[in-house]
Design a protein around this motif. Structure first.
Motif, mmCIF file in Angstrom:
data_model
loop_
_atom_site.group_PDB
_atom_site.id
_atom_site.type_symbol
_atom_site.label_atom_id
_atom_site.label_comp_id
_atom_site.label_asym_id
_atom_site.label_seq_id
_atom_site.Cartn_x
_atom_site.Cartn_y
_atom_site.Cartn_z
ATOM 1 N N GLU A 41 -3.523 -31.636 -33.083
ATOM 2 C CA GLU A 41 -3.810 -31.913 -31.673
ATOM 3 C C GLU A 41 -3.209 -30.828 -30.776
ATOM 4 O OE1 GLU A 41 -5.659 -33.558 -28.567
ATOM 5 O OE2 GLU A 41 -5.945 -34.124 -30.660
ATOM 6 N N MET A 77 -14.869 -31.087 -27.962
ATOM 7 C CA MET A 77 -14.396 -29.955 -28.758
ATOM 8 C C MET A 77 -13.896 -30.458 -30.111
ATOM 9 S SD MET A 77 -11.425 -27.393 -27.555
ATOM 10 C CE MET A 77 -10.388 -26.621 -28.748
ATOM 11 N N GLU A 78 -14.204 -29.737 -31.160
ATOM 12 C CA GLU A 78 -13.768 -30.109 -32.499
ATOM 13 C C GLU A 78 -13.108 -28.914 -33.162
ATOM 14 O OE1 GLU A 78 -17.071 -31.473 -34.801
ATOM 15 O OE2 GLU A 78 -17.790 -32.775 -33.195
ATOM 16 N N ILE A 79 -12.025 -29.180 -33.884
ATOM 17 C CA ILE A 79 -11.428 -28.131 -34.707
ATOM 18 C C ILE A 79 -11.337 -28.647 -36.127
ATOM 19 C CG2 ILE A 79 -10.117 -27.058 -32.837
ATOM 20 C CD1 ILE A 79 -7.595 -28.323 -34.102
ATOM 21 N N ALA A 101 -13.586 -23.738 -35.042
ATOM 22 C CA ALA A 101 -13.589 -24.469 -33.774
ATOM 23 C C ALA A 101 -15.009 -24.538 -33.240
ATOM 24 C CB ALA A 101 -12.681 -23.781 -32.763
ATOM 25 N N THR A 128 -13.813 -30.141 -23.214
ATOM 26 C CA THR A 128 -12.707 -30.412 -24.128
ATOM 27 C C THR A 128 -12.844 -31.770 -24.824
ATOM 28 O OG1 THR A 128 -11.383 -31.262 -22.294
ATOM 29 C CG2 THR A 128 -11.061 -28.963 -22.895
ATOM 30 N N ILE A 173 -9.397 -35.988 -37.603
ATOM 31 C CA ILE A 173 -8.213 -35.136 -37.511
ATOM 32 C C ILE A 173 -7.220 -35.485 -38.613
ATOM 33 C CG2 ILE A 173 -6.182 -34.618 -36.099
ATOM 34 C CD1 ILE A 173 -8.023 -34.810 -33.639
ATOM 35 N N ASP A 196 -12.786 -39.724 -34.034
ATOM 36 C CA ASP A 196 -12.184 -38.399 -33.865
ATOM 37 C C ASP A 196 -10.780 -38.343 -34.459
ATOM 38 O OD1 ASP A 196 -14.459 -37.521 -32.601
ATOM 39 O OD2 ASP A 196 -13.621 -37.662 -30.572
ATOM 40 N N LYS A 248 -5.452 -27.828 -31.001
ATOM 41 C CA LYS A 248 -6.661 -28.070 -30.208
ATOM 42 C C LYS A 248 -6.376 -27.875 -28.720
ATOM 43 C CE LYS A 248 -10.154 -31.614 -29.358
ATOM 44 N NZ LYS A 248 -10.609 -32.957 -29.721
ATOM 45 N N GLN A 249 -5.266 -28.410 -28.233
ATOM 46 C CA GLN A 249 -4.908 -28.272 -26.819
ATOM 47 C C GLN A 249 -4.638 -26.817 -26.453
ATOM 48 O OE1 GLN A 249 -1.637 -30.978 -26.226
ATOM 49 N NE2 GLN A 249 -2.942 -32.784 -26.447
ATOM 50 N N VAL A 265 -16.564 -25.382 -29.787
ATOM 51 C CA VAL A 265 -16.165 -25.565 -28.396
ATOM 52 C C VAL A 265 -17.403 -25.517 -27.511
ATOM 53 C CG1 VAL A 265 -14.678 -24.727 -26.549
ATOM 54 C CG2 VAL A 265 -14.004 -24.374 -28.931
#
Length: 90
Positions: A37, A58-60, A79, A55, A22, A18, A40-41, A81
């Motif tokens: 990050e 979850m991927e962005i 995203a 979460t 990113i 992951d 994403k948060q 989610v």
């Protein structure tokens, strides 16, 4: 009895994978991994006001797609989610 996926901890391999994703994505669009990050948060925090989400999975992604002006590509945010429950958490 098996634990639901969202209660399981990610292996160090999955965490490293992951982080590498990113890093590669952020490098393509000149966005630091720290900023990715934080994005994403923030997305997770806002969506969590309306529904329960996973979460951990979850991927962005930010990619350059579409056109602007003379063929220049604009960055786009995607995203993925996973939704655990559509009911609002109170």
């Amino acid at each position: 009895m098996r634990l639901p996926n969202f209660l399981k901890r990610k292996s160090s391999r999955e965490v490293a994978k992951d982080r590498l994703k990113i890093l590669l994505i952020s490098d393509r669009v000149n966005c630091s991994p720290e900023v990715m990050e934080m994005i994403k948060q923030d997305i997770a925090r806002v969506i969590s006001h309306y529904m329960m989400i996973d979460t951990d999975n979850m991927e962005i992604q930010i990619s350059k797609s579409g056109t602007k002006g003379r063929g220049n590509k604009n960055p786009s945010l995607y995203a993925n989610v996973p939704i655990l429950d559509l009911h609002k958490i109170t």
